[in-house]
Design a protein around this motif. Sequence first.
Motif, PDB file in Angstrom:
ATOM      1  N   LEU A  39       0.829  -1.211   0.000  1.00 55.88           N
ATOM      2  CA  LEU A  39       0.000   0.000   0.000  1.00 55.88           C
ATOM      3  C   LEU A  39       0.862   1.258   0.000  1.00 55.88           C
ATOM      4  N   LEU A  40       1.963   1.229   0.737  1.00 58.97           N
ATOM      5  CA  LEU A  40       2.871   2.367   0.737  1.00 58.97           C
ATOM      6  C   LEU A  40       3.454   2.590  -0.659  1.00 58.97           C
ATOM      7  N   ARG A  41       3.888   1.519  -1.302  1.00 50.08           N
ATOM      8  CA  ARG A  41       4.444   1.624  -2.650  1.00 50.08           C
ATOM      9  C   ARG A  41       3.378   2.137  -3.627  1.00 50.08           C
ATOM     10  N   ALA A  42       2.139   1.677  -3.460  1.00 51.85           N
ATOM     11  CA  ALA A  42       1.052   2.136  -4.335  1.00 51.85           C
ATOM     12  C   ALA A  42       0.802   3.626  -4.151  1.00 51.85           C
ATOM     13  N   ILE A  43       0.813   4.078  -2.910  1.00 51.76           N
ATOM     14  CA  ILE A  43       0.589   5.503  -2.644  1.00 51.76           C
ATOM     15  C   ILE A  43       1.726   6.337  -3.232  1.00 51.76           C
ATOM     16  N   LEU A  44       2.954   5.876  -3.041  1.00 51.86           N
ATOM     17  CA  LEU A  44       4.109   6.609  -3.564  1.00 51.86           C
ATOM     18  C   LEU A  44       4.123   6.654  -5.093  1.00 51.86           C
ATOM     19  N   ASN A  45       3.511   5.649  -5.716  1.00 48.85           N
ATOM     20  CA  ASN A  45       3.491   5.575  -7.180  1.00 48.85           C
ATOM     21  C   ASN A  45       2.106   5.822  -7.753  1.00 48.85           C
ATOM     22  N   SER A  46       1.257   6.512  -7.007  1.00 51.14           N
ATOM     23  CA  SER A  46      -0.117   6.748  -7.460  1.00 51.14           C
ATOM     24  C   SER A  46      -0.172   7.492  -8.783  1.00 51.14           C
ATOM     25  N   ASP A  47       0.853   8.289  -9.079  1.00 46.97           N
ATOM     26  CA  ASP A  47       0.881   9.026 -10.336  1.00 46.97           C
ATOM     27  C   ASP A  47       1.046   8.094 -11.541  1.00 46.97           C
ATOM     28  N   LYS A  48       1.506   6.869 -11.310  1.00 46.71           N
ATOM     29  CA  LYS A  48       1.700   5.909 -12.401  1.00 46.71           C
ATOM     30  C   LYS A  48       0.446   5.078 -12.680  1.00 46.71           C
ATOM     31  N   PHE A  49      -0.523   5.146 -11.765  1.00 46.85           N
ATOM     32  CA  PHE A  49      -1.759   4.402 -11.969  1.00 46.85           C
ATOM     33  C   PHE A  49      -2.647   5.137 -12.961  1.00 46.85           C
ATOM     34  N   ARG A  50      -3.178   4.412 -13.912  1.00 42.48           N
ATOM     35  CA  ARG A  50      -4.052   4.993 -14.936  1.00 42.48           C
ATOM     36  C   ARG A  50      -5.487   4.529 -14.716  1.00 42.48           C
ATOM     37  N   GLU A  51      -6.411   5.464 -14.792  1.00 38.16           N
ATOM     38  CA  GLU A  51      -7.826   5.113 -14.675  1.00 38.16           C
ATOM     39  C   GLU A  51      -8.178   4.085 -15.725  1.00 38.16           C
ATOM     40  N   GLY A  52      -9.030   3.162 -15.356  1.00 36.85           N
ATOM     41  CA  GLY A  52      -9.421   2.097 -16.266  1.00 36.85           C
ATOM     42  C   GLY A  52      -8.554   0.857 -16.100  1.00 36.85           C
ATOM     43  N   THR A  53      -7.449   0.989 -15.364  1.00 31.97           N
ATOM     44  CA  THR A  53      -6.581  -0.148 -15.094  1.00 31.97           C
ATOM     45  C   THR A  53      -7.190  -0.950 -13.946  1.00 31.97           C
ATOM     46  N   ASN A  54      -6.973  -2.245 -13.963  1.00 34.24           N
ATOM     47  CA  ASN A  54      -7.453  -3.121 -12.902  1.00 34.24           C
ATOM     48  C   ASN A  54      -6.630  -2.835 -11.640  1.00 34.24           C
ATOM     49  N   LEU A  55      -7.215  -2.113 -10.686  1.00 33.50           N
ATOM     50  CA  LEU A  55      -6.500  -1.708  -9.481  1.00 33.50           C
ATOM     51  C   LEU A  55      -6.055  -2.918  -8.667  1.00 33.50           C
ATOM     52  N   LYS A  56      -6.925  -3.907  -8.562  1.00 37.18           N
ATOM     53  CA  LYS A  56      -6.566  -5.100  -7.795  1.00 37.18           C
ATOM     54  C   LYS A  56      -5.354  -5.789  -8.439  1.00 37.18           C
ATOM     55  N   GLY A  57      -5.340  -5.879  -9.741  1.00 35.83           N
ATOM     56  CA  GLY A  57      -4.209  -6.477 -10.452  1.00 35.83           C
ATOM     57  C   GLY A  57      -2.945  -5.659 -10.281  1.00 35.83           C
ATOM     58  N   TRP A  58      -3.076  -4.336 -10.309  1.00 38.88           N
ATOM     59  CA  TRP A  58      -1.931  -3.443 -10.138  1.00 38.88           C
ATOM     60  C   TRP A  58      -1.342  -3.629  -8.740  1.00 38.88           C
ATOM     61  N   LEU A  59      -2.221  -3.661  -7.721  1.00 41.28           N
ATOM     62  CA  LEU A  59      -1.761  -3.863  -6.350  1.00 41.28           C
ATOM     63  C   LEU A  59      -1.127  -5.245  -6.187  1.00 41.28           C
ATOM     64  N   TYR A  60      -1.742  -6.234  -6.794  1.00 38.67           N
ATOM     65  CA  TYR A  60      -1.206  -7.588  -6.708  1.00 38.67           C
ATOM     66  C   TYR A  60       0.189  -7.649  -7.334  1.00 38.67           C
ATOM     67  N   THR A  61       0.380  -6.993  -8.457  1.00 42.45           N
ATOM     68  CA  THR A  61       1.687  -6.983  -9.114  1.00 42.45           C
ATOM     69  C   THR A  61       2.730  -6.319  -8.230  1.00 42.45           C
ATOM     70  N   ILE A  62       2.371  -5.205  -7.600  1.00 45.65           N
ATOM     71  CA  ILE A  62       3.286  -4.535  -6.680  1.00 45.65           C
ATOM     72  C   ILE A  62       3.658  -5.484  -5.541  1.00 45.65           C
ATOM     73  N   MET A  63       2.652  -6.146  -4.977  1.00 44.95           N
ATOM     74  CA  MET A  63       2.884  -7.058  -3.858  1.00 44.95           C
ATOM     75  C   MET A  63       3.781  -8.218  -4.273  1.00 44.95           C
ATOM     76  N   ARG A  64       3.502  -8.795  -5.420  1.00 46.44           N
ATOM     77  CA  ARG A  64       4.308  -9.917  -5.898  1.00 46.44           C
ATOM     78  C   ARG A  64       5.755  -9.487  -6.113  1.00 46.44           C
ATOM     79  N   ASN A  65       5.950  -8.328  -6.739  1.00 40.45           N
ATOM     80  CA  ASN A  65       7.309  -7.844  -6.984  1.00 40.45           C
ATOM     81  C   ASN A  65       8.047  -7.559  -5.680  1.00 40.45           C
ATOM     82  N   LEU A  66       7.368  -6.966  -4.715  1.00 42.32           N
ATOM     83  CA  LEU A  66       7.987  -6.724  -3.416  1.00 42.32           C
ATOM     84  C   LEU A  66       8.393  -8.040  -2.760  1.00 42.32           C
TER      85      LEU A  66
END
Length: 158
Positions: A39-66
């Motif tokens: 969640l911290l990484r998502a907040i810090l990179n919120s500018d990279k999130f694009r509307e219409g993107t699957n947020l759950k998938g984006w968060l999952y990818t961040i979590m997996r990479n971490l």
Amino acid sequence: MEKTQFNHLLTSQSRYLAPQALKFTRDADDAKDLIQDTLLRAILNSDKFREGTNLKGWLYTIMRNLFVNNYRKRGFHTCPIDVEEAIQLHVENMGESNMRVEGIKTSLNHLPRQYYQPFSMYLDGYKYHEITERLLVPLGTIKNRIHIARKILKQTIS
């Protein structure tokens, strides 16, 4: 997207991370830490999130990479995460997921070997320098091959 709106979406989706974090870490406290880092990484990179993107998938990818990066930092070289399973888990609709996974697999299998090997290692979470060391290929060549593989995949999957 406005920050408050993004934070609200983030909060609403964060509860879906717990089962996957626990599956990765196999420890409740480590899973909570992983979720918090995600969640911290998502907040810090919120500018990279694009509307219409699957947020759950984006968060999952961040979590997996971490998780993969932290796992490797501890000195392990293989990770207990199955990439196919990771692809399937971050898409809500399993019918759609199966089509996407098959399309990705097909496209990956059609990549020339010189691009497939470094790209698949990159997908598995290896850093450029780790791929260079394992394949005994110069860093610039590895970066170029991964870039070309992305371009090929983008053309074939779109």
